[in-house]
Write a protein that holds these residues in place. Structure first.
Motif, PDB file in Angstrom:
ATOM      1  N   GLU A  10       0.574  -5.699  18.009  1.00 50.49           N
ATOM      2  CA  GLU A  10      -0.864  -5.463  18.171  1.00 50.49           C
ATOM      3  C   GLU A  10      -1.142  -3.959  18.290  1.00 50.49           C
ATOM      4  OE1 GLU A  10      -3.506  -7.071  17.865  1.00 50.49           O
ATOM      5  OE2 GLU A  10      -4.962  -5.815  18.920  1.00 50.49           O
ATOM      6  N   LEU A  11      -0.292  -3.272  19.056  1.00 56.82           N
ATOM      7  CA  LEU A  11      -0.436  -1.812  19.192  1.00 56.82           C
ATOM      8  C   LEU A  11      -0.341  -1.139  17.820  1.00 56.82           C
ATOM      9  CD1 LEU A  11      -0.415   0.801  21.018  1.00 56.82           C
ATOM     10  CD2 LEU A  11       2.063   0.628  20.977  1.00 56.82           C
ATOM     11  N   SER A  28      -0.575  -5.036  28.678  1.00 62.17           N
ATOM     12  CA  SER A  28       0.142  -6.307  28.844  1.00 62.17           C
ATOM     13  C   SER A  28       1.653  -6.141  28.766  1.00 62.17           C
ATOM     14  CB  SER A  28      -0.288  -7.289  27.754  1.00 62.17           C
ATOM     15  OG  SER A  28      -1.685  -7.371  27.711  1.00 62.17           O
ATOM     16  N   LEU A  29       2.130  -4.936  28.561  1.00 60.90           N
ATOM     17  CA  LEU A  29       3.579  -4.738  28.488  1.00 60.90           C
ATOM     18  C   LEU A  29       4.172  -4.838  29.885  1.00 60.90           C
ATOM     19  CD1 LEU A  29       3.723  -1.739  25.972  1.00 60.90           C
ATOM     20  CD2 LEU A  29       4.221  -4.136  25.504  1.00 60.90           C
ATOM     21  N   ASP A  30       5.343  -5.451  29.965  1.00 56.52           N
ATOM     22  CA  ASP A  30       6.033  -5.641  31.240  1.00 56.52           C
ATOM     23  C   ASP A  30       7.178  -4.624  31.300  1.00 56.52           C
ATOM     24  OD1 ASP A  30       7.751  -6.399  33.234  1.00 56.52           O
ATOM     25  OD2 ASP A  30       7.819  -8.512  32.664  1.00 56.52           O
ATOM     26  N   ALA A  66      -9.620  -4.027  25.793  1.00 58.04           N
ATOM     27  CA  ALA A  66      -8.361  -4.172  26.540  1.00 58.04           C
ATOM     28  C   ALA A  66      -7.228  -3.665  25.658  1.00 58.04           C
ATOM     29  CB  ALA A  66      -8.137  -5.627  26.920  1.00 58.04           C
ATOM     30  N   HIS A  67      -6.402  -2.811  26.222  1.00 57.43           N
ATOM     31  CA  HIS A  67      -5.385  -2.162  25.397  1.00 57.43           C
ATOM     32  C   HIS A  67      -4.072  -2.934  25.435  1.00 57.43           C
ATOM     33  CE1 HIS A  67      -2.943   1.031  23.707  1.00 57.43           C
ATOM     34  NE2 HIS A  67      -4.066   1.397  23.140  1.00 57.43           N
ATOM     35  N   PRO A  68      -3.416  -3.103  24.283  1.00 58.02           N
ATOM     36  CA  PRO A  68      -2.179  -3.902  24.262  1.00 58.02           C
ATOM     37  C   PRO A  68      -1.098  -3.371  25.209  1.00 58.02           C
ATOM     38  CG  PRO A  68      -2.577  -2.839  22.123  1.00 58.02           C
ATOM     39  CD  PRO A  68      -3.812  -2.692  22.929  1.00 58.02           C
ATOM     40  N   THR A 110       2.514   3.185  30.263  1.00 60.81           N
ATOM     41  CA  THR A 110       1.219   3.818  30.537  1.00 60.81           C
ATOM     42  C   THR A 110       1.020   5.041  29.644  1.00 60.81           C
ATOM     43  OG1 THR A 110       1.347   3.075  32.815  1.00 60.81           O
ATOM     44  CG2 THR A 110      -0.186   4.867  32.353  1.00 60.81           C
ATOM     45  N   ARG A 111       2.089   5.812  29.478  1.00 54.50           N
ATOM     46  CA  ARG A 111       1.976   7.009  28.630  1.00 54.50           C
ATOM     47  C   ARG A 111       1.804   6.623  27.168  1.00 54.50           C
ATOM     48  NH1 ARG A 111       5.903   8.858  32.653  1.00 54.50           N
ATOM     49  NH2 ARG A 111       7.671   8.477  31.267  1.00 54.50           N
ATOM     50  N   LEU A 112       2.469   5.558  26.758  1.00 54.34           N
ATOM     51  CA  LEU A 112       2.303   5.066  25.388  1.00 54.34           C
ATOM     52  C   LEU A 112       0.848   4.656  25.161  1.00 54.34           C
ATOM     53  CD1 LEU A 112       3.710   4.277  22.723  1.00 54.34           C
ATOM     54  CD2 LEU A 112       4.212   2.044  23.737  1.00 54.34           C
ATOM     55  N   GLY A 113       0.268   4.014  26.149  1.00 49.85           N
ATOM     56  CA  GLY A 113      -1.135   3.622  26.059  1.00 49.85           C
ATOM     57  C   GLY A 113      -2.047   4.833  25.955  1.00 49.85           C
TER      58      GLY A 113
END
Lengths: 118, 118
Positions: free
Chosen positions: A103-104, A17-19, A12-14, B26-29
Motif C-alpha cells: 500500500e505504501l 499499521s506497521l508492527d 490514514a497512513h500505511p 515512523t521515519r519511513l512514514g
C-alpha cells in the motif's frame, strides 16, 4: 480509536499499521527467509542475512517471544543444530506487513504519476 | 565487501540493504509524506501519521542529523509554525528504501507462485 476521529478517508497512513516487531529490518529479513522455506537452520539464516550469531539470536528471541517463530535446538549426528520455524501467527504477521508495504509503494508510485487529480 | 565473498548470486537478501534511519516505521512514514508533498507543516505531519509531538520531534531530529530533512521554525502571522522539508539526499534514501522493499515483495510474490524451478 478516538470517538472524534474524523480523519478524512484516505488520510490514514500505511506506516501507522506497521508492527515494529515485524518491521525491524533484521527481523523482517528473518521472517522473509522463513516464509519462503518454512524452516531454516540457524547458520543458514545467519549467512542468508549476513548477521553475527549474537545479533541473529537477539532478534530471534524477540520473534519467539512474540510467538512468530519457534526455535528448536537439537543434534544432527554429533553436530548441534538450531532449527527455526515460522509459526502460523508469524506468517500472518509477515503477510500483513507485506500488504502494508504494498500500500505504501502504491501511494509512492501514484504520487510519481503526477499531482493528485481527486 | 570481503575478498572471499562467494555468496551465490541471488542470495544477498534485500533487507540487508535497508538503512534503519529510513526504514524505522515512523521515519519511513514521515519521509513518505514529505516525498509526496516536498514540504509539510509539523502539525500536518503529526496528524497524518497519528503521532504525539514528542515522538515526531524525536524522529525528525534523527532524520535531520542524517541530512534527510530540514526543519525550519518560523511564524505565520503570529502563530509559530514548523516546516519540514525533505532534502535531495532524503528523497534518494527514501527511493532506495522503496526499491529494496519492491525487491523484497517481488521475492515473496515469486515464492507464492510455487517452488523454485531454477
Amino acid at each position: 480509536m478516538s470517538p472524534i476521529d474524523e480523519r478524512p478517508a484516505g488520510q490514514a497512513h500505511p506506516t501507522q499499521s506497521l508492527d515494529d516487531t515485524v518491521h525491524q529490518r533484521t527481523r523482517l529479513g528473518a521472517l522473509a527467509v522463513l516464509h519462503e522455506s518454512a524452516q531454516a537452520e540457524f547458520t543458514f539464516l545467519r549467512e542468508a542475512l549476513d548477521l553475527t550469531a549474537g545479533n541473529l539470536s537477539r532478534h530471534l528471541q524477540v520473534l519467539e517471544e512474540a510467538g512468530l517463530v519457534e526455535v528448536d535446538k537439537g543434534y544432527e549426528g554429533r553436530r548441534p543444530r538450531t532449527w527455526v520455524r515460522i509459526t502460523k501467527a508469524g506468517r500472518r504477521a509477515f503477510l500483513d506487513e507485506i500488504a502494508q508495504l504494498k500500500e505504501l509503494i502504491r501511494r509512492v508510485d501514484d504520487a510519481a504519476e503526477g499531482p493528485d487529480r481527486g
